[in-house]
Scaffold this motif. Structure first.
Motif, PDB file in Angstrom:
ATOM      1  N   TYR A  45       0.645  -1.166   0.192  1.00  0.00           N
ATOM      2  CA  TYR A  45      -0.007   0.094  -0.015  1.00  0.00           C
ATOM      3  C   TYR A  45       0.948   1.203   0.121  1.00  0.00           C
ATOM      4  O   TYR A  45       2.113   1.230   0.416  1.00  0.00           O
ATOM      5  N   ASP A  47       0.003   5.401   1.216  1.00  0.00           N
ATOM      6  CA  ASP A  47      -0.994   6.347   1.746  1.00  0.00           C
ATOM      7  C   ASP A  47      -0.176   7.769   1.725  1.00  0.00           C
ATOM      8  O   ASP A  47       0.864   7.857   2.108  1.00  0.00           O
ATOM      9  N   THR A  76       0.011  -4.306   4.600  1.00  0.00           N
ATOM     10  CA  THR A  76      -1.051  -4.222   5.425  1.00  0.00           C
ATOM     11  C   THR A  76      -0.909  -5.634   6.184  1.00  0.00           C
ATOM     12  O   THR A  76      -0.198  -6.513   5.892  1.00  0.00           O
ATOM     13  N   ASP A  79      -5.917  -7.757   8.367  1.00  0.00           N
ATOM     14  CA  ASP A  79      -7.260  -7.148   8.260  1.00  0.00           C
ATOM     15  C   ASP A  79      -7.450  -6.168   7.104  1.00  0.00           C
ATOM     16  O   ASP A  79      -8.164  -5.266   7.324  1.00  0.00           O
ATOM     17  N   ASN A  81      -5.569  -3.271   7.234  1.00  0.00           N
ATOM     18  CA  ASN A  81      -4.989  -2.013   7.593  1.00  0.00           C
ATOM     19  C   ASN A  81      -3.563  -1.957   7.816  1.00  0.00           C
ATOM     20  O   ASN A  81      -2.875  -2.830   7.725  1.00  0.00           O
ATOM     21  N   ASP A  83       0.116  -2.225   8.402  1.00  0.00           N
ATOM     22  CA  ASP A  83       0.885  -3.010   9.560  1.00  0.00           C
ATOM     23  C   ASP A  83       2.352  -2.607   9.467  1.00  0.00           C
ATOM     24  O   ASP A  83       2.764  -2.498  10.723  1.00  0.00           O
TER      25      ASP A  83
END
Length: 107
Positions: A45, A47, A76, A79, A81, A83
């Motif tokens: 990911y 962000d 991630t 889940d 999110n 990590d």
């Protein structure tokens, strides 16, 4: 910002990933790099967040919230999110601004 040629936020994410991919092997531990290589397609990911004051102190330059972003790149958890942040890369949205500073996990 009028007259500036800006990356879109999606383009800035792609730009951050390109920088990460180019530099990761030399800046991450062998373990982190191997884990990223094995899992980036499912768990990778990026962000974009506004840069914190630590960047201003590090680079000794004021940052404009509408022009400068920190790209956090990592993996991630199960889940979905974030990590594990592997790199934090400070970038400008201005396409002709060469601003690029990176902080790597465990460095």
């Amino acid at each position: 910002m009028q007259g500036l040629e800006l990356w879109s936020l999606d383009e800035l994410c792609d730009h951050a990933f390109d920088i990460f991919e180019e530099l990761a092997a030399d800046n991450l531990s062998a373990e982190d790099y191997t884990q990223y290589q094995q899992q980036y397609e499912q768990r990778g990911y990026v962000d974009l967040v506004l840069p914190g004051v630590e960047w201003v102190e590090l680079i000794m330059q004021d940052l404009e919230p509408e022009l400068h972003y920190e790209a956090q790149i990592g993996l991630t958890g199960l889940d979905g999110n974030p990590d594990k942040v592997l790199a934090r890369i400070l970038l400008s949205r201005e396409k002709h601004d060469g601003l690029c500073h990176a902080q790597w996990r465990n460095q």
